[in-house]
Design a protein around this motif. Structure first.
Motif, PDB file in Angstrom:
ATOM      1  N   GLY A  85       1.287   6.136  -7.160  1.00  0.00           N
ATOM      2  CA  GLY A  85       0.565   7.540  -7.003  1.00  0.00           C
ATOM      3  C   GLY A  85       0.723   8.741  -7.186  1.00  0.00           C
ATOM      4  O   GLY A  85       1.018   9.232  -8.823  1.00  0.00           O
ATOM      5  N   GLN A  86       1.381   8.957  -6.477  1.00  0.00           N
ATOM      6  CA  GLN A  86       1.987  10.825  -5.763  1.00  0.00           C
ATOM      7  C   GLN A  86       3.293  11.068  -6.715  1.00  0.00           C
ATOM      8  O   GLN A  86       2.771  12.081  -7.860  1.00  0.00           O
ATOM      9  CB  GLN A  86       2.901  10.720  -4.877  1.00  0.00           C
ATOM     10  CG  GLN A  86       1.779  10.477  -3.295  1.00  0.00           C
ATOM     11  CD  GLN A  86       2.390  10.717  -1.969  1.00  0.00           C
ATOM     12  OE1 GLN A  86       3.799  10.896  -1.669  1.00  0.00           O
ATOM     13  NE2 GLN A  86       1.661  11.109  -1.443  1.00  0.00           N
ATOM     14  N   PRO A 137       0.730  -1.297   0.021  1.00  0.00           N
ATOM     15  CA  PRO A 137      -0.246   0.209   0.096  1.00  0.00           C
ATOM     16  C   PRO A 137       1.043   1.450   0.137  1.00  0.00           C
ATOM     17  O   PRO A 137       0.431   1.672  -0.578  1.00  0.00           O
ATOM     18  CB  PRO A 137      -1.079  -0.150   1.292  1.00  0.00           C
ATOM     19  CG  PRO A 137      -0.847  -1.169   1.830  1.00  0.00           C
ATOM     20  CD  PRO A 137       0.402  -2.101   0.842  1.00  0.00           C
ATOM     21  N   GLN A 138       1.426   1.715   0.778  1.00  0.00           N
ATOM     22  CA  GLN A 138       2.884   2.280   0.863  1.00  0.00           C
ATOM     23  C   GLN A 138       3.624   2.510  -0.476  1.00  0.00           C
ATOM     24  O   GLN A 138       3.768   4.057  -0.598  1.00  0.00           O
ATOM     25  CB  GLN A 138       3.946   2.325   1.848  1.00  0.00           C
ATOM     26  CG  GLN A 138       4.771   3.283   2.049  1.00  0.00           C
ATOM     27  CD  GLN A 138       5.676   3.484   3.200  1.00  0.00           C
ATOM     28  OE1 GLN A 138       6.101   1.949   3.447  1.00  0.00           O
ATOM     29  NE2 GLN A 138       6.222   3.817   3.450  1.00  0.00           N
ATOM     30  N   ARG A 162       2.549   1.799  -3.435  1.00  0.00           N
ATOM     31  CA  ARG A 162       1.308   2.284  -4.341  1.00  0.00           C
ATOM     32  C   ARG A 162       1.017   3.677  -4.214  1.00  0.00           C
ATOM     33  O   ARG A 162       0.740   4.351  -5.292  1.00  0.00           O
ATOM     34  CB  ARG A 162      -0.493   1.649  -4.419  1.00  0.00           C
ATOM     35  CG  ARG A 162       0.186  -0.052  -5.512  1.00  0.00           C
ATOM     36  CD  ARG A 162      -0.922  -0.709  -5.300  1.00  0.00           C
ATOM     37  NE  ARG A 162      -1.536  -0.848  -3.662  1.00  0.00           N
ATOM     38  CZ  ARG A 162      -1.653  -2.071  -2.656  1.00  0.00           C
ATOM     39  NH1 ARG A 162      -1.435  -3.393  -3.993  1.00  0.00           N
ATOM     40  NH2 ARG A 162      -2.225  -2.009  -1.770  1.00  0.00           N
ATOM     41  N   ARG A 163       1.015   4.223  -3.120  1.00  0.00           N
ATOM     42  CA  ARG A 163       0.430   5.439  -2.529  1.00  0.00           C
ATOM     43  C   ARG A 163       1.849   6.592  -3.143  1.00  0.00           C
ATOM     44  O   ARG A 163       2.047   7.155  -4.167  1.00  0.00           O
ATOM     45  CB  ARG A 163       0.434   6.012  -1.448  1.00  0.00           C
ATOM     46  CG  ARG A 163       0.271   6.609  -0.244  1.00  0.00           C
ATOM     47  CD  ARG A 163      -0.104   7.243   0.990  1.00  0.00           C
ATOM     48  NE  ARG A 163       1.697   7.657   1.629  1.00  0.00           N
ATOM     49  CZ  ARG A 163       1.935   6.652   2.006  1.00  0.00           C
ATOM     50  NH1 ARG A 163       1.119   5.453   2.523  1.00  0.00           N
ATOM     51  NH2 ARG A 163       2.820   7.196   2.818  1.00  0.00           N
ATOM     52  N   ILE A 164       3.386   5.765  -3.253  1.00  0.00           N
ATOM     53  CA  ILE A 164       4.380   6.405  -3.714  1.00  0.00           C
ATOM     54  C   ILE A 164       4.257   6.909  -5.020  1.00  0.00           C
ATOM     55  O   ILE A 164       4.471   7.813  -5.214  1.00  0.00           O
ATOM     56  CB  ILE A 164       5.540   6.199  -3.155  1.00  0.00           C
ATOM     57  CG1 ILE A 164       5.665   6.362  -1.157  1.00  0.00           C
ATOM     58  CG2 ILE A 164       6.765   6.899  -3.333  1.00  0.00           C
ATOM     59  CD1 ILE A 164       6.947   6.082  -0.915  1.00  0.00           C
TER      60      ILE A 164
END
Length: 54
Positions: A22-23, A15-16, A18-20
């Motif tokens: 995406g950013q 999850p971390q 994927r978040r990075i």
């Protein structure tokens, strides 16, 4: 080296990660849509594209 690429793949699937990711994608899209940044990149590409291989 296979261990390192495996760790990177595992992180990007988390999850971390994927978040990075995406950013980073959103920031790249924002910069690509900015006319000033786009002009700068076109100048760089044209400058390096004109070099002849040795």
């Amino acid at each position: 080296m296979a261990g390192l690429s495996g760790k990177i793949s595992k992180f990007l699937a988390s999850p971390q990660g994927r978040r990075i990711t995406g950013q980073a994608v959103r920031k790249a899209q924002q910069l690509a849509s900015d006319p000033k940044t786009r002009a700068q990149m076109q100048r760089v590409v044209s400058r390096f594209g004109q070099q002849r291989p040795r």
